[in-house]
Scaffold this motif. Structure first.
Motif, PDB file in Angstrom:
ATOM      1  N   PRO A  53       1.210   4.592   7.391  1.00  0.00           N
ATOM      2  CA  PRO A  53       0.475   5.523   6.566  1.00  0.00           C
ATOM      3  C   PRO A  53      -0.878   4.935   6.173  1.00  0.00           C
ATOM      4  N   SER A  54      -1.784   5.799   5.755  1.00  0.00           N
ATOM      5  CA  SER A  54      -3.149   5.366   5.457  1.00  0.00           C
ATOM      6  C   SER A  54      -3.174   4.430   4.249  1.00  0.00           C
ATOM      7  N   GLU A  55      -4.281   3.709   4.129  1.00  0.00           N
ATOM      8  CA  GLU A  55      -4.455   2.774   3.013  1.00  0.00           C
ATOM      9  C   GLU A  55      -4.385   3.514   1.679  1.00  0.00           C
ATOM     10  N   ASP A  56      -4.914   4.733   1.625  1.00  0.00           N
ATOM     11  CA  ASP A  56      -4.880   5.526   0.392  1.00  0.00           C
ATOM     12  C   ASP A  56      -3.447   5.858  -0.017  1.00  0.00           C
ATOM     13  N   VAL A  57      -2.645   6.236   0.946  1.00  0.00           N
ATOM     14  CA  VAL A  57      -1.241   6.564   0.661  1.00  0.00           C
ATOM     15  C   VAL A  57      -0.510   5.331   0.155  1.00  0.00           C
ATOM     16  N   LEU A  58      -0.743   4.181   0.787  1.00  0.00           N
ATOM     17  CA  LEU A  58      -0.097   2.943   0.333  1.00  0.00           C
ATOM     18  C   LEU A  58      -0.552   2.559  -1.071  1.00  0.00           C
ATOM     19  N   ARG A  59      -1.837   2.727  -1.368  1.00  0.00           N
ATOM     20  CA  ARG A  59      -2.359   2.390  -2.689  1.00  0.00           C
ATOM     21  C   ARG A  59      -1.690   3.254  -3.762  1.00  0.00           C
ATOM     22  N   VAL A  60      -1.565   4.560  -3.496  1.00  0.00           N
ATOM     23  CA  VAL A  60      -0.906   5.459  -4.449  1.00  0.00           C
ATOM     24  C   VAL A  60       0.562   5.068  -4.619  1.00  0.00           C
ATOM     25  N   ALA A  61       1.232   4.747  -3.521  1.00  0.00           N
ATOM     26  CA  ALA A  61       2.645   4.354  -3.597  1.00  0.00           C
ATOM     27  C   ALA A  61       2.814   3.072  -4.405  1.00  0.00           C
ATOM     28  N   HIS A  62       1.908   2.116  -4.235  1.00  0.00           N
ATOM     29  CA  HIS A  62       1.981   0.864  -4.996  1.00  0.00           C
ATOM     30  C   HIS A  62       1.759   1.128  -6.479  1.00  0.00           C
ATOM     31  N   LYS A  63       0.806   2.017  -6.804  1.00  0.00           N
ATOM     32  CA  LYS A  63       0.552   2.331  -8.210  1.00  0.00           C
ATOM     33  C   LYS A  63       1.739   3.053  -8.828  1.00  0.00           C
ATOM     34  N   MET A  64       2.357   3.956  -8.075  1.00  0.00           N
ATOM     35  CA  MET A  64       3.552   4.646  -8.579  1.00  0.00           C
ATOM     36  C   MET A  64       4.692   3.660  -8.790  1.00  0.00           C
ATOM     37  N   ASP A  65       4.803   2.694  -7.900  1.00  0.00           N
ATOM     38  CA  ASP A  65       5.836   1.669  -8.031  1.00  0.00           C
ATOM     39  C   ASP A  65       5.600   0.846  -9.285  1.00  0.00           C
ATOM     40  N   ALA A  66       4.330   0.519  -9.560  1.00  0.00           N
ATOM     41  CA  ALA A  66       4.000  -0.254 -10.752  1.00  0.00           C
ATOM     42  C   ALA A  66       4.261   0.549 -12.025  1.00  0.00           C
ATOM     43  N   LEU A  67       4.075   1.870 -11.967  1.00  0.00           N
ATOM     44  CA  LEU A  67       4.275   2.716 -13.142  1.00  0.00           C
ATOM     45  C   LEU A  67       5.730   3.129 -13.347  1.00  0.00           C
ATOM     46  N   ARG A  68       6.563   2.821 -12.392  1.00  0.00           N
ATOM     47  CA  ARG A  68       7.960   3.267 -12.473  1.00  0.00           C
ATOM     48  C   ARG A  68       8.629   2.797 -13.757  1.00  0.00           C
TER      49      ARG A  68
END
Length: 116
Positions: free
Chosen positions: A93-108
């Motif tokens: 997946p694109s870098e943008d998708v990974l960045r959003v997924a990482h931020k969501m993981d951090a906010l979990r």
């Protein structure tokens, strides 16, 4: 199927069958229900070993295709590179998708608190 040896007597306790509903509504008796043991750590090691082998094969063939596994989002990442410049042509997946997924993981932990 194992056939008994002539002259040998084998005594086993008869297992109690378990009824299982098969496709089309037919019931069959299963004498030994199976259990599946899943080791997450071993699965992760297998994934990382497979990624390493794929990358080695691509390098040996001078291909601009790279594989990685993102542990944070638990998903494979595929990169297509220009072999002469090293520039990333495409990432899935694109870098943008990974960045959003990482931020969501951090906010979990903030969004979902088991204790509350």
């Amino acid at each position: 199927m194992v056939s008994p040896v002539k002259g040998a007597s084998v005594q086993q306790a008869a297992p109690s069958p378990t009824d299982v509903i098969a496709p089309r509504g037919k019931s069959i008796a299963v004498s030994h229900p199976s259990t599946v043991d899943f080791d997450q750590a071993q699965a992760n090691r297998n994934i990382h070993a497979a990624v390493g082998m794929l990358n080695q094969q691509m390098a040996d063939n001078h291909r601009g295709l790279g594989f990685s596994y993102d542990d944070s989002v638990k998903a494979p990442v595929i990169m297509v590179r220009n072999t002469s410049t090293g520039e990333v042509v495409r990432q899935i997946p694109s870098e943008d998708v990974l960045r959003v997924a990482h931020k969501m993981d951090a906010l979990r932990g903030i969004l979902y608190n088991k204790a509350a």
